[in-house]
Motif scaffolding. Structure first.
Motif, PDB file in Angstrom:
ATOM      1  N   GLY A 111      -7.594  -0.219   6.358  1.00 53.81           N
ATOM      2  CA  GLY A 111      -6.891  -1.879   6.384  1.00 53.81           C
ATOM      3  C   GLY A 111      -6.981  -3.366   5.308  1.00 53.81           C
ATOM      4  N   THR A 112      -8.609  -3.207   5.229  1.00 55.70           N
ATOM      5  CA  THR A 112      -8.695  -4.443   4.074  1.00 55.70           C
ATOM      6  C   THR A 112      -8.135  -4.314   3.238  1.00 55.70           C
ATOM      7  OG1 THR A 112     -11.171  -3.568   5.168  1.00 55.70           O
ATOM      8  CG2 THR A 112     -10.868  -5.435   2.853  1.00 55.70           C
ATOM      9  N   PHE A 113      -7.668  -2.936   2.806  1.00 53.90           N
ATOM     10  CA  PHE A 113      -6.634  -2.983   1.447  1.00 53.90           C
ATOM     11  C   PHE A 113      -5.345  -3.703   1.214  1.00 53.90           C
ATOM     12  CE2 PHE A 113      -9.209  -0.039   0.734  1.00 53.90           C
ATOM     13  CZ  PHE A 113      -9.705   0.087  -1.384  1.00 53.90           C
ATOM     14  N   ALA A 114      -4.688  -4.944   2.740  1.00 55.06           N
ATOM     15  CA  ALA A 114      -3.501  -5.118   2.785  1.00 55.06           C
ATOM     16  C   ALA A 114      -3.920  -6.770   1.931  1.00 55.06           C
ATOM     17  CB  ALA A 114      -3.054  -5.669   4.440  1.00 55.06           C
ATOM     18  N   ILE A 115      -5.120  -6.956   1.696  1.00 52.71           N
ATOM     19  CA  ILE A 115      -5.664  -8.407   1.133  1.00 52.71           C
ATOM     20  C   ILE A 115      -4.583  -8.638  -0.247  1.00 52.71           C
ATOM     21  CG2 ILE A 115      -7.399  -9.581   0.208  1.00 52.71           C
ATOM     22  CD1 ILE A 115      -9.415  -8.991   2.068  1.00 52.71           C
ATOM     23  N   GLU A 116      -5.035  -7.063  -0.697  1.00 49.59           N
ATOM     24  CA  GLU A 116      -3.787  -7.171  -2.271  1.00 49.59           C
ATOM     25  C   GLU A 116      -2.327  -7.254  -2.146  1.00 49.59           C
ATOM     26  OE1 GLU A 116      -5.867  -7.360  -5.000  1.00 49.59           O
ATOM     27  OE2 GLU A 116      -7.975  -6.978  -3.567  1.00 49.59           O
ATOM     28  N   GLN A 117      -1.986  -7.630  -0.829  1.00 44.72           N
ATOM     29  CA  GLN A 117      -0.315  -7.930  -0.603  1.00 44.72           C
ATOM     30  C   GLN A 117       0.098  -8.475  -0.315  1.00 44.72           C
ATOM     31  OE1 GLN A 117       1.077  -4.416   0.651  1.00 44.72           O
ATOM     32  NE2 GLN A 117       0.765  -2.849   0.151  1.00 44.72           N
ATOM     33  N   LEU A 118      -1.255  -9.666   0.227  1.00 43.74           N
ATOM     34  CA  LEU A 118      -0.627 -10.779   0.886  1.00 43.74           C
ATOM     35  C   LEU A 118      -0.185 -12.015  -0.422  1.00 43.74           C
ATOM     36  CD1 LEU A 118      -4.273 -11.584   2.899  1.00 43.74           C
ATOM     37  CD2 LEU A 118      -1.984 -10.968   3.574  1.00 43.74           C
ATOM     38  N   ARG A 119       1.030 -13.188   0.006  1.00 42.26           N
ATOM     39  CA  ARG A 119       1.313 -13.490  -0.959  1.00 42.26           C
ATOM     40  C   ARG A 119       1.518 -14.874   0.295  1.00 42.26           C
ATOM     41  NH1 ARG A 119       0.242 -10.191  -3.264  1.00 42.26           N
ATOM     42  NH2 ARG A 119       1.120  -8.840  -4.844  1.00 42.26           N
ATOM     43  N   ARG A 120       2.393 -15.894  -0.535  1.00 41.80           N
ATOM     44  CA  ARG A 120       2.105 -17.449   0.131  1.00 41.80           C
ATOM     45  C   ARG A 120       2.966 -17.246   1.567  1.00 41.80           C
ATOM     46  NH1 ARG A 120       2.206 -22.458  -1.826  1.00 41.80           N
ATOM     47  NH2 ARG A 120       3.621 -24.030  -1.808  1.00 41.80           N
ATOM     48  N   ASN A 121       2.304 -18.029   2.531  1.00 44.20           N
ATOM     49  CA  ASN A 121       3.007 -18.600   3.656  1.00 44.20           C
ATOM     50  C   ASN A 121       2.838 -16.745   4.632  1.00 44.20           C
ATOM     51  OD1 ASN A 121       2.759 -21.556   3.246  1.00 44.20           O
ATOM     52  ND2 ASN A 121       5.124 -20.410   2.312  1.00 44.20           N
TER      53      ASN A 121
ATOM     54  N   PRO B 271       7.821   3.619  -4.812  1.00 40.27           N
ATOM     55  CA  PRO B 271       6.803   5.012  -5.064  1.00 40.27           C
ATOM     56  C   PRO B 271       6.834   5.293  -3.819  1.00 40.27           C
ATOM     57  CG  PRO B 271       6.021   4.386  -7.079  1.00 40.27           C
ATOM     58  CD  PRO B 271       6.553   2.592  -7.002  1.00 40.27           C
ATOM     59  N   LYS B 272       7.165   6.362  -3.391  1.00 38.92           N
ATOM     60  CA  LYS B 272       6.186   7.084  -2.021  1.00 38.92           C
ATOM     61  C   LYS B 272       5.028   6.768  -1.694  1.00 38.92           C
ATOM     62  CE  LYS B 272      10.563  10.013  -1.076  1.00 38.92           C
ATOM     63  NZ  LYS B 272      10.880  10.755  -0.718  1.00 38.92           N
ATOM     64  N   ASP B 273       4.586   6.650  -2.644  1.00 33.69           N
ATOM     65  CA  ASP B 273       3.001   6.957  -2.610  1.00 33.69           C
ATOM     66  C   ASP B 273       2.439   5.439  -3.431  1.00 33.69           C
ATOM     67  OD1 ASP B 273       2.379   9.006  -5.536  1.00 33.69           O
ATOM     68  OD2 ASP B 273       3.232   7.288  -4.445  1.00 33.69           O
ATOM     69  N   SER B 274       3.057   4.649  -2.932  1.00 38.53           N
ATOM     70  CA  SER B 274       1.986   3.502  -3.099  1.00 38.53           C
ATOM     71  C   SER B 274       2.090   2.435  -2.056  1.00 38.53           C
ATOM     72  CB  SER B 274       3.286   2.991  -3.916  1.00 38.53           C
ATOM     73  OG  SER B 274       4.435   2.306  -3.031  1.00 38.53           O
ATOM     74  N   LYS B 275       1.966   2.845  -1.243  1.00 38.55           N
ATOM     75  CA  LYS B 275       1.253   1.665  -0.084  1.00 38.55           C
ATOM     76  C   LYS B 275       0.337   2.872   0.005  1.00 38.55           C
ATOM     77  CE  LYS B 275       4.509  -0.216   2.040  1.00 38.55           C
ATOM     78  NZ  LYS B 275       4.482  -1.400   1.655  1.00 38.55           N
ATOM     79  N   ILE B 276      -0.850   2.215   0.213  1.00 38.14           N
ATOM     80  CA  ILE B 276      -2.211   2.554   0.352  1.00 38.14           C
ATOM     81  C   ILE B 276      -2.348   1.774   2.038  1.00 38.14           C
ATOM     82  CG2 ILE B 276      -2.835   2.710  -1.916  1.00 38.14           C
ATOM     83  CD1 ILE B 276      -4.795  -0.106  -1.352  1.00 38.14           C
ATOM     84  N   ILE B 277      -1.663   1.385   2.727  1.00 36.95           N
ATOM     85  CA  ILE B 277      -2.198   0.881   4.173  1.00 36.95           C
ATOM     86  C   ILE B 277      -1.621   1.735   4.932  1.00 36.95           C
ATOM     87  CG2 ILE B 277      -2.259  -1.418   5.235  1.00 36.95           C
ATOM     88  CD1 ILE B 277      -2.227  -2.612   2.857  1.00 36.95           C
ATOM     89  N   PRO B 278      -2.189   2.320   5.863  1.00 43.37           N
ATOM     90  CA  PRO B 278      -2.086   3.397   6.984  1.00 43.37           C
ATOM     91  C   PRO B 278      -0.685   2.414   7.782  1.00 43.37           C
ATOM     92  CG  PRO B 278      -3.927   3.262   6.967  1.00 43.37           C
ATOM     93  CD  PRO B 278      -3.377   2.499   6.108  1.00 43.37           C
TER      94      PRO B 278
ATOM     95  N   PHE C 217     -12.646   4.271   0.563  1.00 43.54           N
ATOM     96  CA  PHE C 217     -12.423   3.444   0.153  1.00 43.54           C
ATOM     97  C   PHE C 217     -12.011   3.869  -1.595  1.00 43.54           C
ATOM     98  CE2 PHE C 217     -14.216   0.315  -3.931  1.00 43.54           C
ATOM     99  CZ  PHE C 217     -13.596  -0.384  -3.680  1.00 43.54           C
ATOM    100  N   ARG C 218     -12.738   4.837  -2.091  1.00 38.17           N
ATOM    101  CA  ARG C 218     -12.173   5.017  -3.843  1.00 38.17           C
ATOM    102  C   ARG C 218     -11.163   5.980  -3.889  1.00 38.17           C
ATOM    103  NH1 ARG C 218     -18.906   7.080  -4.833  1.00 38.17           N
ATOM    104  NH2 ARG C 218     -19.726   5.063  -5.598  1.00 38.17           N
ATOM    105  N   GLU C 219     -10.032   6.416  -2.260  1.00 37.23           N
ATOM    106  CA  GLU C 219      -9.542   7.065  -2.426  1.00 37.23           C
ATOM    107  C   GLU C 219      -8.098   6.303  -2.553  1.00 37.23           C
ATOM    108  OE1 GLU C 219      -7.078  10.447   0.366  1.00 37.23           O
ATOM    109  OE2 GLU C 219      -9.081  10.265   0.913  1.00 37.23           O
ATOM    110  N   ALA C 220      -8.747   5.372  -1.483  1.00 36.21           N
ATOM    111  CA  ALA C 220      -7.401   3.826  -1.631  1.00 36.21           C
ATOM    112  C   ALA C 220      -7.053   3.731  -3.199  1.00 36.21           C
ATOM    113  CB  ALA C 220      -7.274   3.367  -0.725  1.00 36.21           C
ATOM    114  N   ARG C 221      -7.937   3.065  -3.964  1.00 34.81           N
ATOM    115  CA  ARG C 221      -8.441   2.705  -4.846  1.00 34.81           C
ATOM    116  C   ARG C 221      -7.227   3.499  -6.188  1.00 34.81           C
ATOM    117  NH1 ARG C 221     -13.962   1.220  -7.294  1.00 34.81           N
ATOM    118  NH2 ARG C 221     -13.671   3.430  -7.792  1.00 34.81           N
ATOM    119  N   GLU C 222      -7.708   4.699  -6.357  1.00 35.81           N
ATOM    120  CA  GLU C 222      -6.708   6.103  -7.457  1.00 35.81           C
ATOM    121  C   GLU C 222      -5.628   5.973  -6.747  1.00 35.81           C
ATOM    122  OE1 GLU C 222      -9.467   9.266  -6.585  1.00 35.81           O
ATOM    123  OE2 GLU C 222     -11.459   8.521  -7.887  1.00 35.81           O
ATOM    124  N   ALA C 223      -5.098   5.522  -5.731  1.00 34.95           N
ATOM    125  CA  ALA C 223      -3.656   6.127  -5.115  1.00 34.95           C
ATOM    126  C   ALA C 223      -2.719   4.657  -5.464  1.00 34.95           C
ATOM    127  CB  ALA C 223      -4.138   6.254  -3.287  1.00 34.95           C
ATOM    128  N   LYS C 224      -3.644   3.671  -5.757  1.00 36.65           N
ATOM    129  CA  LYS C 224      -3.209   2.031  -5.549  1.00 36.65           C
ATOM    130  C   LYS C 224      -3.292   2.424  -7.012  1.00 36.65           C
ATOM    131  CE  LYS C 224      -3.988  -2.952  -5.829  1.00 36.65           C
ATOM    132  NZ  LYS C 224      -5.334  -3.356  -6.584  1.00 36.65           N
TER     133      LYS C 224
END
Length: 470
Positions: free
Chosen positions: A311-321, A462-469, A431-438
């Motif tokens: 879930g922590t990887f959602a930080i990478e997708q945070l945008r304004r507001n 891409p279908k495998d672009s999301k690393i957050i379940p 963590f490393r698996e998610a980083r490689e997928a990203k």
């Protein structure tokens, strides 16, 4: 002598309609006047808690609730409070009047089974049936009802796995009379039989990461947020857990860590710090010494570490507001540099470079609708039992909202996430698996952009672009 904290007690809650004898039954089994009892339906309003030792099980927290069939506007609020108790219930007692079983009881039992909560169904007031206050066929009717429910919920009775799925919660049924004290031993035995195994054999907080005869260094800042004259609960629990596992423990403040490490003949097996001191401790702690935080230990002990790491990887997708919910289990009065209201929002804003909208909840309050939130950041839940924290994680998963915790968020935003996960191989691998997928998803997106102008450009994600379940 300090009593066992509520968070470490087995939470046993009594549910049922109004005036079926929930409070009387609780008073009888505790041998104390815990709840007010009267013939007036709806006497119990807010949940009533009673900590005690239920031998030979150990420390438990009994919770008496308002009737699930309460009526009116005020009654609806009472029912809402009762339903909140479900989130932290580890063992349930569903009280019904002997020989009576209706839609309220059926729905509640289905919900308890769906939540995987072991349950004792107590048919109370059997003395009225035997004492002639009800037609004699009703006694047989009670037995017939018990037999019917046993057949209906047979799969839940022994906790056996069905078709390779997770084992179902166990179910027991007893007949009691709170007024005469009959059936109480049966009820007590049923509670002992259904106690979750992980309460009997409690998981370690930190001792399994250190081992007997090895040393852990605990870094405990003493600042304005530290309670006067005592340590906070995760620190106390960590010390006790290390002692229980025959490990050594050295407690220092963050500014004393480097000198303490220099005086040791051999490096410690682990260093655990308050998350707010992560940067300084990481700088002073040699790279070959494993490092983590109390909050991350709590994510493993109280919740689901792997889910919260992802879930922590959602930080990478945070945008304004974007809306981020910060949830605090305890209801302390915030100070100037409060970690949830000031420090985490500041660190996340600095990391993302975005103006994020932060919202806060405390205690048992939690939004019924999580739609619209991009991330939930939860405290370590040291004041709760594990059931309540897992209930919140499940609600977030059902809503498709990623959830992480304070320590993981701080480590990620400060750039030391991988090091903080070092003591947890499975979490580090995730963590490393998610980083490689990203990285792979990013590479595929770039390849798609660089296609020949004559070729159609695929702008779909891409279908495998999301690393957050979800």
């Amino acid at each position: 002598m300090n009593p066992t904290p509520k968070s470490l007690r087995l939470h046993i809650a009594f549910f049922g309609r109004r005036n079926v004898g929930k409070s009387s039954l609780l008073n009888a089994i505790t041998r104390q006047q815990v709840s007010i009892v009267s013939p007036v339906a709806g006497t119990t309003t807010d949940p009533v808690e009673k900590p005690m030792e239920l031998l030979p099980l150990g420390p438990v927290l009994f919770i008496d609730t308002a009737g699930i069939d309460d009526e009116g506007e005020l009654g609806g609020l009472r029912v809402q409070k009762t339903r909140q108790v479900l989130d932290r219930t580890e063992l349930a007692v569903l009280v019904a009047e002997a020989g009576q079983w209706g839609e309220f009881e059926e729905q509640l039992l289905r919900e308890l089974m769906g939540r995987q909560i072991p349950t004792v169904v107590a048919f109370n007031k059997v003395d009225l049936l035997r004492g002639g206050h009800a037609p004699s066929p009703e006694a047989g009717g009670c037995d017939a009802l018990v037999a019917l429910l046993v057949r209906r919920y047979r799969d839940a009775g022994g906790g056996e796995a069905v078709s390779g799925e997770a084992p179902q919660p166990r179910l027991r049924m007893v007949k009691t009379s709170a007024a005469r004290g009959t059936g109480l031993l049966d009820l007590r035995q049923a509670l002992l039989d259904l106690a979750p195994p992980d309460f009997i054999d409690s998981p370690a907080i930190v001792g399994d990461l250190v081992g007997p005869g090895e040393l852990a260094v605990l870094v405990v800042p003493i600042d304005k947020e530290a309670p006067k004259g005592r340590l906070i609960q995760p620190q106390v629990q960590a010390i006790r857990d290390l002692l229980d596992t025959d490990a050594f423990c050295l407690v220092v403040k963050e500014r004393e860590l480097r000198r303490a490490l220099d005086r040791l003949k051999t490096p410690p097996k682990l260093v655990v710090t308050d998350s707010q001191a992560f940067l300084k401790v990481a700088a002073d702690c040699p790279r070959d010494v494993p490092l983590t935080s109390f909050s991350i230990l709590m994510a493993r002990f109280k919740g689901d570490l792997l889910t919260q790491v992802r879930g922590t990887f959602a930080i990478e997708q945070l945008r304004r507001n974007d809306r981020v919910l910060i949830a605090e289990a305890c209801s302390h009065h915030p100070i100037g540099e409060d970690i949830g209201r000031v420090k985490i929002p500041r660190w996340l804003t600095q990391y993302t470079g975005e103006k994020i909208h932060f919202e806060h909840v405390q205690g048992h309050d939690f939004p019924a609708d999580l739609d619209g939130y991009k991330l939930v950041i939860h405290c370590g839940a040291c004041m709760w039992n594990r059931r309540e924290m897992l209930s919140r994680i499940l609600r977030c998963q059902q809503a498709g909202v990623p959830i992480t915790n304070y320590g993981l968020t701080i480590a990620y935003s400060l750039g030391i996430f991988e090091r903080a996960l070092g003591p947890f191989p499975a979490a580090l691998a995730a963590f490393r698996e998610a980083r490689e997928a990203k990285a792979l998803a990013t590479a595929r997106q770039r390849t798609g952009v660089r296609q020949s102008p004559a070729a159609p450009v695929n702008t779909a994600e891409p279908k495998d672009s999301k690393i957050i379940p979800s």
